[in-house]
Design a protein around this motif. Sequence first.
Motif, mmCIF file in Angstrom:
data_model
loop_
_atom_site.group_PDB
_atom_site.id
_atom_site.type_symbol
_atom_site.label_atom_id
_atom_site.label_comp_id
_atom_site.label_asym_id
_atom_site.label_seq_id
_atom_site.Cartn_x
_atom_site.Cartn_y
_atom_site.Cartn_z
ATOM 1 N N GLY A 166 37.804 62.084 51.522
ATOM 2 C CA GLY A 166 38.709 63.213 51.732
ATOM 3 C C GLY A 166 38.358 64.388 50.824
ATOM 4 N N SER A 167 39.143 65.460 50.930
ATOM 5 C CA SER A 167 38.834 66.672 50.159
ATOM 6 C C SER A 167 38.994 66.456 48.662
ATOM 7 C CB SER A 167 39.754 67.821 50.590
ATOM 8 O OG SER A 167 39.464 68.202 51.905
ATOM 9 N N VAL A 168 40.084 65.823 48.259
ATOM 10 C CA VAL A 168 40.309 65.624 46.829
ATOM 11 C C VAL A 168 39.219 64.743 46.250
ATOM 12 C CG1 VAL A 168 41.856 64.604 45.116
ATOM 13 C CG2 VAL A 168 42.809 65.994 46.968
ATOM 14 N N ASP A 190 37.221 54.220 52.592
ATOM 15 C CA ASP A 190 37.691 55.248 53.529
ATOM 16 C C ASP A 190 37.375 54.779 54.936
ATOM 17 O OD1 ASP A 190 38.187 58.658 53.012
ATOM 18 O OD2 ASP A 190 38.101 57.767 55.003
ATOM 19 N N VAL A 209 43.905 58.481 46.824
ATOM 20 C CA VAL A 209 43.873 59.867 47.315
ATOM 21 C C VAL A 209 43.703 59.864 48.827
ATOM 22 C CG1 VAL A 209 43.120 60.987 45.186
ATOM 23 C CG2 VAL A 209 41.412 60.000 46.702
ATOM 24 N N ALA A 210 44.270 58.833 49.477
ATOM 25 C CA ALA A 210 44.220 58.746 50.940
ATOM 26 C C ALA A 210 45.309 59.607 51.563
ATOM 27 C CB ALA A 210 44.390 57.285 51.362
ATOM 28 N N SER A 211 45.203 59.807 52.858
ATOM 29 C CA SER A 211 46.195 60.600 53.595
ATOM 30 C C SER A 211 47.613 60.103 53.319
ATOM 31 C CB SER A 211 45.954 60.479 55.109
ATOM 32 O OG SER A 211 44.575 60.577 55.408
ATOM 33 N N THR A 212 48.533 61.044 53.222
ATOM 34 C CA THR A 212 49.939 60.698 53.011
ATOM 35 C C THR A 212 50.488 59.902 54.194
ATOM 36 O OG1 THR A 212 50.316 62.641 51.657
ATOM 37 C CG2 THR A 212 52.253 61.702 52.718
ATOM 38 N N SER A 266 43.370 50.406 58.180
ATOM 39 C CA SER A 266 42.793 51.675 57.779
ATOM 40 C C SER A 266 43.504 52.868 58.400
ATOM 41 C CB SER A 266 41.334 51.716 58.197
ATOM 42 O OG SER A 266 41.258 51.558 59.604
ATOM 43 N N PHE A 271 48.100 59.136 43.579
ATOM 44 C CA PHE A 271 48.055 60.598 43.581
ATOM 45 C C PHE A 271 48.896 61.151 44.732
ATOM 46 C CE2 PHE A 271 45.677 64.668 43.420
ATOM 47 C CZ PHE A 271 45.439 64.780 42.052
ATOM 48 N N ALA A 317 50.703 63.974 42.859
ATOM 49 C CA ALA A 317 50.253 64.949 41.860
ATOM 50 C C ALA A 317 50.931 66.305 42.063
ATOM 51 C CB ALA A 317 48.736 65.122 41.963
ATOM 52 N N THR A 364 50.486 70.064 41.799
ATOM 53 C CA THR A 364 49.366 70.999 41.646
ATOM 54 C C THR A 364 49.700 72.399 42.139
ATOM 55 O OG1 THR A 364 48.569 70.303 43.809
ATOM 56 C CG2 THR A 364 47.557 69.256 41.887
ATOM 57 N N ASP A 404 44.903 67.655 54.608
ATOM 58 C CA ASP A 404 46.241 67.331 54.128
ATOM 59 C C ASP A 404 47.281 68.081 54.971
ATOM 60 O OD1 ASP A 404 48.049 66.107 52.384
ATOM 61 O OD2 ASP A 404 47.994 67.770 50.966
ATOM 62 N N LYS A 407 56.483 63.747 51.553
ATOM 63 C CA LYS A 407 56.174 64.850 50.657
ATOM 64 C C LYS A 407 57.452 65.564 50.234
ATOM 65 C CE LYS A 407 52.261 66.580 49.464
ATOM 66 N NZ LYS A 407 51.418 65.767 48.611
ATOM 67 N N ASP A 427 43.986 73.720 46.801
ATOM 68 C CA ASP A 427 44.558 72.432 46.442
ATOM 69 C C ASP A 427 43.563 71.466 45.821
ATOM 70 O OD1 ASP A 427 47.165 72.738 46.838
ATOM 71 O OD2 ASP A 427 47.346 71.220 48.398
HETATM 72 N N1 LIG Z 1 46.494 69.340 45.358
HETATM 73 C C1 LIG Z 1 46.249 68.354 46.161
HETATM 74 O O1 LIG Z 1 45.245 68.375 46.800
HETATM 75 C C2 LIG Z 1 47.200 67.194 46.257
HETATM 76 C C3 LIG Z 1 48.362 67.211 45.485
HETATM 77 C C4 LIG Z 1 49.243 66.125 45.610
HETATM 78 C C5 LIG Z 1 48.945 65.076 46.468
HETATM 79 N N2 LIG Z 1 47.824 65.112 47.209
HETATM 80 C C6 LIG Z 1 47.592 64.016 48.149
HETATM 81 O O2 LIG Z 1 46.256 63.537 48.059
HETATM 82 C C7 LIG Z 1 45.912 62.954 49.299
HETATM 83 C C8 LIG Z 1 44.528 63.412 49.704
HETATM 84 O O3 LIG Z 1 44.547 64.788 50.037
HETATM 85 P P1 LIG Z 1 43.257 65.421 50.720
HETATM 86 O O4 LIG Z 1 43.464 66.869 50.764
HETATM 87 O O5 LIG Z 1 42.022 64.865 50.113
HETATM 88 O O6 LIG Z 1 43.398 64.841 52.189
HETATM 89 P P2 LIG Z 1 42.252 64.556 53.254
HETATM 90 O O7 LIG Z 1 42.937 64.471 54.555
HETATM 91 O O8 LIG Z 1 41.134 65.529 53.092
HETATM 92 O O9 LIG Z 1 41.656 63.128 52.835
HETATM 93 C C9 LIG Z 1 42.330 61.911 53.024
HETATM 94 C C10 LIG Z 1 41.302 60.806 53.214
HETATM 95 O O10 LIG Z 1 41.986 59.566 53.262
HETATM 96 C C11 LIG Z 1 41.347 58.761 54.241
HETATM 97 N N3 LIG Z 1 42.260 57.674 54.616
HETATM 98 C C12 LIG Z 1 43.230 57.664 55.532
HETATM 99 N N4 LIG Z 1 43.850 56.451 55.539
HETATM 100 C C13 LIG Z 1 43.237 55.688 54.588
HETATM 101 C C14 LIG Z 1 43.424 54.377 54.117
HETATM 102 N N5 LIG Z 1 44.375 53.591 54.621
HETATM 103 N N6 LIG Z 1 42.634 53.912 53.117
HETATM 104 C C15 LIG Z 1 41.675 54.704 52.587
HETATM 105 N N7 LIG Z 1 41.455 55.964 53.024
HETATM 106 C C16 LIG Z 1 42.227 56.454 53.991
HETATM 107 C C17 LIG Z 1 41.022 59.726 55.321
HETATM 108 O O11 LIG Z 1 40.024 59.228 56.188
HETATM 109 C C18 LIG Z 1 40.533 60.932 54.517
HETATM 110 O O12 LIG Z 1 39.135 60.868 54.271
HETATM 111 C C19 LIG Z 1 47.008 63.304 50.275
HETATM 112 O O13 LIG Z 1 47.891 62.233 50.425
HETATM 113 C C20 LIG Z 1 47.717 64.425 49.583
HETATM 114 O O14 LIG Z 1 49.081 64.548 49.982
HETATM 115 C C21 LIG Z 1 46.939 66.132 47.117
#
Ligand SMILES: NC(=O)c1ccc[n+]([C@@H]2O[C@H](COP(=O)([O-])OP(=O)(O)OC[C@H]3O[C@@H](n4cnc5c(N)ncnc54)[C@H](O)[C@@H]3O)[C@@H](O)[C@H]2O)c1
Lengths: 411, 411, 411, 411
Positions: free
Chosen positions: C14-16, C60, C135-138, C167, C219, C246, C248, C281, C294, C352
């Motif tokens: 994912g992005s984070v 992932d 840091v997986a999808s919410t 998954s 996170f 987190a 942020t 996200d 959230k 983010d």
């Molecule tokens: N500032 C921030 O970026 C921030 C702050 C607080 C919380 N978060 C949380 O961090 C998480 C990640 O954010 P993001 O922007 O990287 O999202 P994203 O959608 O870019 O990445 C999420 C990744 O999780 C993977 N995924 C989905 N289900 C999964 C599972 N069961 N097991 C493992 N991987 C799985 C997805 O394939 C994807 O690659 C989100 O839940 C978001 O709410 C981010």
Amino acid sequence: MHRRVGVWLFGARGSVATTTVAGAAALAHGAPPAGVVTEQPAFAGAGLTPIDRLVFGGHDPSETPLSKQVERLVAGGVLPPGLDGLIAAELAETERNLVVLPVADTQDELVRRMAEDIRAFRLRNDLEHVVAINVASTEPPANVGYANLAELREALKASRVRSGQASREVSGQAGPQGSGGAGPEGSGGAGPEGSGGALPASSLAALAAFEAGAAYVDFTPSTSIRPQVVRDWAVERGLPYGGQDAKTGETLVKSVLAPMFTARALPVHAWSGTNLLGGGDGATLADPRAAESKSVSKERVLTELLGGEVPGEVHIDYVDPLGDWKTAWDHVMFSGFLGVRMTLQFTWQGCDSALAAPLVLDLARLSALALERGHVGAMPFLGFYFKDPIESTEHALTRQYDELVRWVQEC
Amino acid sequence: MHRRVGVWLFGARGSVATTTVAGAAALAHGAPPAGVVTEQPAFAGAGLTPIDRLVFGGHDPSETPLSKQVERLVAGGVLPPGLDGLIAAELAETERNLVVLPVADTQDELVRRMAEDIRAFRLRNDLEHVVAINVASTEPPANVGYANLAELREALKASRVRSGQASREVSGQAGPQGSGGAGPEGSGGAGPEGSGGALPASSLAALAAFEAGAAYVDFTPSTSIRPQVVRDWAVERGLPYGGQDAKTGETLVKSVLAPMFTARALPVHAWSGTNLLGGGDGATLADPRAAESKSVSKERVLTELLGGEVPGEVHIDYVDPLGDWKTAWDHVMFSGFLGVRMTLQFTWQGCDSALAAPLVLDLARLSALALERGHVGAMPFLGFYFKDPIESTEHALTRQYDELVRWVQEC
Amino acid sequence: MHRRVGVWLFGARGSVATTTVAGAAALAHGAPPAGVVTEQPAFAGAGLTPIDRLVFGGHDPSETPLSKQVERLVAGGVLPPGLDGLIAAELAETERNLVVLPVADTQDELVRRMAEDIRAFRLRNDLEHVVAINVASTEPPANVGYANLAELREALKASRVRSGQASREVSGQAGPQGSGGAGPEGSGGAGPEGSGGALPASSLAALAAFEAGAAYVDFTPSTSIRPQVVRDWAVERGLPYGGQDAKTGETLVKSVLAPMFTARALPVHAWSGTNLLGGGDGATLADPRAAESKSVSKERVLTELLGGEVPGEVHIDYVDPLGDWKTAWDHVMFSGFLGVRMTLQFTWQGCDSALAAPLVLDLARLSALALERGHVGAMPFLGFYFKDPIESTEHALTRQYDELVRWVQEC
Amino acid sequence: MHRRVGVWLFGARGSVATTTVAGAAALAHGAPPAGVVTEQPAFAGAGLTPIDRLVFGGHDPSETPLSKQVERLVAGGVLPPGLDGLIAAELAETERNLVVLPVADTQDELVRRMAEDIRAFRLRNDLEHVVAINVASTEPPANVGYANLAELREALKASRVRSGQASREVSGQAGPQGSGGAGPEGSGGAGPEGSGGALPASSLAALAAFEAGAAYVDFTPSTSIRPQVVRDWAVERGLPYGGQDAKTGETLVKSVLAPMFTARALPVHAWSGTNLLGGGDGATLADPRAAESKSVSKERVLTELLGGEVPGEVHIDYVDPLGDWKTAWDHVMFSGFLGVRMTLQFTWQGCDSALAAPLVLDLARLSALALERGHVGAMPFLGFYFKDPIESTEHALTRQYDELVRWVQEC
Ligand SMILES: NC(=O)c1ccc[n+]([C@@H]2O[C@H](COP(=O)([O-])OP(=O)(O)OC[C@H]3O[C@@H](n4cnc5c(N)ncnc54)[C@H](O)[C@@H]3O)[C@@H](O)[C@H]2O)c1
Ligand SMILES: NC(=O)c1ccc[n+]([C@@H]2O[C@H](COP(=O)([O-])OP(=O)(O)OC[C@H]3O[C@@H](n4cnc5c(N)ncnc54)[C@H](O)[C@@H]3O)[C@@H](O)[C@H]2O)c1
Ligand SMILES: NC(=O)c1ccc[n+]([C@@H]2O[C@H](COP(=O)([O-])OP(=O)(O)OC[C@H]3O[C@@H](n4cnc5c(N)ncnc54)[C@H](O)[C@@H]3O)[C@@H](O)[C@H]2O)c1
Ligand SMILES: NC(=O)c1ccc[n+]([C@@H]2O[C@H](COP(=O)([O-])OP(=O)(O)OC[C@H]3O[C@@H](n4cnc5c(N)ncnc54)[C@H](O)[C@@H]3O)[C@@H](O)[C@H]2O)c1
Ligand code: NA
Ligand code: NA
């Protein structure tokens, strides 16, 4: 098929100029013409020169290669990544048309040399028309007071130029003020730092354009075509001129919001604004004397749109880390029925050069059309583009747009 | 000398109505006419009825005395302190012209009774014209599908009204949908809460106005004159109608900003908005069904001004402590030359009723002029006032203003 | 010399996660550690693992190569241009440690397989400690109600998993609610509707971490360590856990502004917020069920900081063109002495992932220190990082910071 | 039972003073103590003087009746409508304690006369302690350079005062600068240029307070207790002093936002601010020399909180129609991981006097407690209230709050 039109840029290596040249090349490679007003359907039937028939040249005291400037703008997010590689050929072609400002003993001679540069550009590129556009650094205000063309010609001949001076000087108080006499002889200078010119650089640029048979448009708030004698010169040569000070940010927004208050009869009690900007333009405006030209032209809009002076200051702050980006915050205090106080605030976050460049393309095409139509003198129908539209008091954007379209479609 | 014109307000005890009545009285005591568009010089020669020749009356299910409402608005800062004392006589006079909604067995009878109230108001006050303006609470959307006037008349006769129902019900889905048939007979209701009406209250109000020979203007986004049959009714009676949904805040600003982007060929990628408001209107819009009417009418502006749907949500949040004040924040994401992303945000903090009331005065005067001129059918030249201008697709404020002035000055 | 520490990322593509991995590599190439709290002097003497001793791996369901993700983030302006080339070697190394989620018949088996992946990562890379960070999808909220570990173990064994289900599923309502019984037998799996899983994916991930002897930090606002039984599992294994969600952006700012109002005894009447965001996200949160997790975690901050519920909605809008950028606007209505109403508004424009990634590095280092120190159970001293700090009610940022520093310096 | 405490206000007829006096009276009539920090539970056990035991008096060159000032503040929305009537008795009582500034030949004599006024106030009202608080108009900065108390005493005796001068003068450059010598003899007075006073008015006020045995707190950014000799005077008399420049708006917000960036290790690249304000304070600050004192004290906060100078200007604009309201817009440019640029903006719309008045009550109560406890010298534990906390470098609001509470609870 359309013959080619030359676009001569004073300030040809600056951000606006570089974005214009690079953008025109990008359009030729298929980029969509976002921001180019004259690409809208309303302008389709008027026979405007296609953008790929525009040929760029210009003056600049700086010698930084255009390709370096493009790199800088790519790094700053103004131009898209990778563009530098894509348009290398077009940049090299324009580079061949760029000239440093010539050296001369008098301003009279300087004008002639600059005009020669423009004529040479026309011949070399086989151009049907040339439009000169001033996108050089903003100068401080200057008072110019020649009574007629003859007096101005005398003064130009009498004014001695230090080597390279015309290019870099930022002259105020040029020429006799309202007296009709020539500039103070032998004084070596009439401006704050002893500038001895009869006219500031922007006005000389206008004269050079007219001498070379080019239309002249001022994108800046500098003196250029403000003095009546400079306009007379254009008319004598049978050429059109337009300007001044492109509206691309805070003032653009003002030009639609102020008419809203007027149309709704809502009294505006105070209008305050803060402009934060970096880049070359920001650095220039960090000098309070240059900023003065800008502020004056910014203020005309509100005063004329709201029908009187409105309290409130406009700040222009240089914030280096903003680069080519500008942030403006405006706070408008107005009242409604029975005096209830209300507020409108806006924050504008724009990339100045990316807003300006497509307008330079528009102005080149529209001025070429004016030349084509034999238009002589002021072009008030270009008011849509300017904070301080020459020979016009209409500042409401929608009305200015409708006026422009009417002019384009009229023949 | 001008004869008197009646202004019949549906929702006569609400904030907009009360501010209108109190404001007209304040003007008579010398308050300046801020926000009253028709007091501008451009409107001077058209023979508009002076504001002090307007006489107010109206329907409202509520029985709270007008003077109580004025006190509430003074406490909330909408009306100036001390106004209540100053205009006690005028309030008492209007109070005598206010009527609770009549009781009836069918909607047909209800319309007739309401029309009688309006006619009585005209006679009692010796009025030359009457203009009815709907400033009642916003209703949820309703589908009305009668093929022609005959069908509608049938349905009205068939629809039974519970005691007091018309006044309070907020009926959706009235009448057969697109079927052309009459409303479901004896069904006891077609609306969400079993409303059995052929038409929602706002449309009945329009019919009552037409039956009483009055012009009708809808200040709200309710159904009222949306159905073609309701408009046909007006035309049959030879009367003008106008609307809908006054633009006084966020949408007003949109109606000048969106044309700016269009005129400058700047693509808008997303336009998001959040509206926070309290007051009676806010409480009504806290019901998502009523808010739907509002949102639909708000969205038309952007779609038509920008030439297509633009992503982005519009939220309407009820924030009780804001009282009669509204705060709107809009975030516009657009791009310039070569795709550079930029942003414009604005925050509007306005007092809704203080913005609305002078427009009610305008609409009364302009509609009386339309009656005077024998205008029949839609009044698209009033589009300047509305989010969802009836029988018009022009949303750019300056153009709407110019169109209005042209109509006023045309004879 | 420091031995190496493993960072196991759930959601590793994912992005984070990608920004974290790429950023750690960039630091190794000399980029300054902006945003990494643990690089400040206050953290210097505590013996934290240097960032270049962190080794990344993770699960992932997606198989998009990390290098593709880095390219996407460079194009979106999250990562600096040219970074992809510079860190190719580091990316390839991490890529070898990424695993798709294993296939299993029951959730019990799934947990064991995931734990094996983590143990293999530790062995292969010769790691002293492993910290697992979610840091997986919410996910949407889920109710989990097992009375004790034994019941949970039963349920895990009984719950059948469809191939690949764990998954991708976004499970709500997992397990018996408050009943202590096992999940519905033979239901064949956990899906949004009729989910048959004993636990949602995030909680399974936590168990897998604990089974592999790793610390676990959440996170995200997902279920994960919310259920008491999951925390009991950590304690049984003698491991620390922390979270959640987190802070942020908007909430970070709230966590300093709300204490300001409290400290000054200024009553807050309404706090409204609108969040615009794009990216992966944003797309996830466009699903109202995921957004619910959230919003709930966002709201705790205000309620606890202001000492009670405050009216006002929080909107989360998906605005695709914003990409990885988030814009939040908050409007706070408060009053001062004798009830005067005042307003504070802020607009936050942040990237983010660029705000999140350095915190992931911090959390990895701090949790490794907790492992080192033999800390067992909740880590409330990490509250500084979270919207919804586990086993803590302190939300004021400065106090949380001071608490963190005290813990770090205490030994 | 508590004996009474006197609060002597320099600037007793200004907006802050009037709001304080009126507010204390309103609390006695049952208004809730919003904004009064010392009414929070954390302060309950410390034996602070109840607000209804505070007795107000003071100096002011103006003779406008307090009741007129209250009317003006009611009209401006600072005080609630109807308050003037309710508290007429309390106002009359305070009015009897207000004194115009005395006339004297030398500053030495002036200090003695002012001290006599304060002592008379104490006797007449049978007060246990007196706390003097400076809420007079902001003065321009002044350089004061006496080496010790003896030199200062000499200079005071030597400095001649024109009739009424001390009250109205706005003196800069008082006394010998860093020289230790006395002020220019026989200069006959202190004016903006060539001021002959030994000390500016605010420092004379401090000395008068100390001579009368009162604690002294400076609510303004004027010179007052800045010179070391003035502090020495307090210590010689065994009295406490505190200040300076209450933080009630933009700076208050800065004092929580700046620590957020620091705690998160986010580099701040530029912090720009624009303050729009009307009222008496705004009119004073329209004088650039007075504004200088304010700006200097505003800047210390950011520099000390961010650990270095940050580019960006702070504008203070006088906008008359804003009345007692202040609007501040701040634009913060910062970066996150790997240099990504981000932005935080806020708009604060506050009523200055309504924010200030409850703090004056706090400071009176807390300083009385300090007197009670025999505290001598600076009161750095009051830093929570000030932009430029004397003898303290802590600017983070939450830490300042915690420090204050610790001091209050310590005995
Ligand atoms: N500032 C921030 O970026 C921030 C702050 C607080 C919380 N978060 C949380 O961090 C998480 C990640 O954010 P993001 O922007 O990287 O999202 P994203 O959608 O870019 O990445 C999420 C990744 O999780 C993977 N995924 C989905 N289900 C999964 C599972 N069961 N097991 C493992 N991987 C799985 C997805 O394939 C994807 O690659 C989100 O839940 C978001 O709410 C981010
Ligand atoms: N949105 C906009 O960008 C915008 C809007 C309105 C007006 N303007 C005006 O356009 C002008 C150019 O802006 P910019 O951002 O490109 O500035 P810039 O500083 O990047 O470029 C100015 C260029 O002018 C050159 N120059 C200086 N003196 C000259 C002279 N006498 N003759 C020829 N060239 C000279 C400089 O060397 C430099 O290359 C400024 O005056 C600015 O105020 C720009
Ligand atoms: N700026 C503005 O204030 C503005 C702008 C556009 C539209 N509007 C619309 O104007 C209308 C009035 O707004 P308001 O703030 O005065 O609301 P309000 O709630 O204060 O007043 C509405 C009044 O309508 C009455 N009413 C309800 N049903 C009725 C019926 N069937 N017949 C007659 N009266 C009825 C109510 O009793 C109430 O007195 C709303 O529909 C609002 O959406 C207002
Ligand atoms: N939120 C706030 O209101 C706030 C915050 C920080 C600081 N302050 C400071 O508090 C002070 C008062 O603010 P205000 O709004 O009441 O201003 P104001 O102009 O309403 O009142 C100032 C009063 O001081 C009087 N004065 C002038 N010179 C004097 C002297 N030598 N001795 C005694 N009185 C004198 C004036 O006559 C006037 O009545 C200002 O210095 C302001 O900068 C106010
Ligand atoms: Na317009
Ligand atoms: Na804090």
